[in-house]
Design an enzyme around this catalytic site. Structure first.
Site, short mmCIF file in Angstrom:
data_model
loop_
_atom_site.label_atom_id
_atom_site.label_comp_id
_atom_site.label_asym_id
_atom_site.label_seq_id
_atom_site.Cartn_x
_atom_site.Cartn_y
_atom_site.Cartn_z
N PHE A 8 2.04 17.13 -35.28
CA PHE A 8 1.82 18.84 -35.66
C PHE A 8 3.18 19.12 -36.45
O PHE A 8 3.97 18.91 -36.43
CB PHE A 8 2.08 19.43 -34.30
CG PHE A 8 1.09 19.24 -33.53
CD1 PHE A 8 -0.33 20.22 -33.28
CD2 PHE A 8 0.64 18.09 -32.57
CE1 PHE A 8 -1.44 20.04 -32.62
CE2 PHE A 8 -0.40 17.82 -31.74
CZ PHE A 8 -1.39 18.89 -31.76
N CYS A 9 2.69 20.12 -37.22
CA CYS A 9 3.61 20.73 -38.09
C CYS A 9 3.20 22.08 -38.50
O CYS A 9 2.25 22.70 -38.13
CB CYS A 9 4.07 19.83 -39.57
SG CYS A 9 2.60 19.79 -40.71
N ASP A 10 3.95 22.84 -39.44
CA ASP A 10 3.49 24.29 -39.79
C ASP A 10 1.91 24.05 -40.07
O ASP A 10 1.40 25.19 -39.50
CB ASP A 10 4.40 24.69 -40.99
CG ASP A 10 5.68 25.26 -40.38
OD1 ASP A 10 5.81 25.64 -39.44
OD2 ASP A 10 6.40 24.97 -41.47
N ILE A 40 0.84 23.29 -35.75
CA ILE A 40 1.17 23.63 -34.50
C ILE A 40 0.71 24.74 -33.87
O ILE A 40 0.73 24.89 -32.45
CB ILE A 40 2.79 23.66 -34.64
CG1 ILE A 40 3.77 23.76 -33.15
CG2 ILE A 40 3.39 25.02 -35.44
CD1 ILE A 40 3.56 22.50 -32.53
#
Length: 108
Positions: A8-10, A40
């Site tokens: 998960f990231c931006d 995310i």
């Protein structure tokens, strides 16, 4: 049984590159894994729908680590942060190895 390792990231964009490299390493070694990347903001939706075995955060959202641990505690899933050097080098093998260790150590 396939182990699901979700990153998960931006926006799920930059982590999708490392996810592919991790998946390639897993495929090469005939590991039963699925590695995917997501934004995310979709964490709970992905947890509900896909039941991952491991959640990894990209270095750019490491500040959300404690919050993420709280958000996933009812799902009984380990949470880790991808090492920024491994991430920068796009070292799928190292990140995959660390995620496997994380899952083995995790006892809910």
């Amino acid at each position: 049984m396939v182990k699901k390792i979700y990153l998960f990231c931006d926006n799920g964009m930059s982590t999708s590159m490392i996810a592919k490299k991790m998946q390639d390493v897993g495929d090469k070694h005939k590991l039963s894994i699925e590695v995917k990347a997501f934004p995310i903001r979709n964490l709970e939706k992905i947890l509900d729908e896909k039941n991952p075995d491991c959640v990894l955060l990209g270095p750019q959202v490491r500040h959300l680590f404690e919050d993420t641990k709280n958000r996933v505690k009812d799902y009984n899933v380990p949470v880790g942060v991808i090492d920024s050097v491994d991430y920068g080098m796009m070292d799928g093998e190292k990140v995959l190895k660390k995620s496997i260790v994380l899952m083995k150590k995790y006892k809910g």
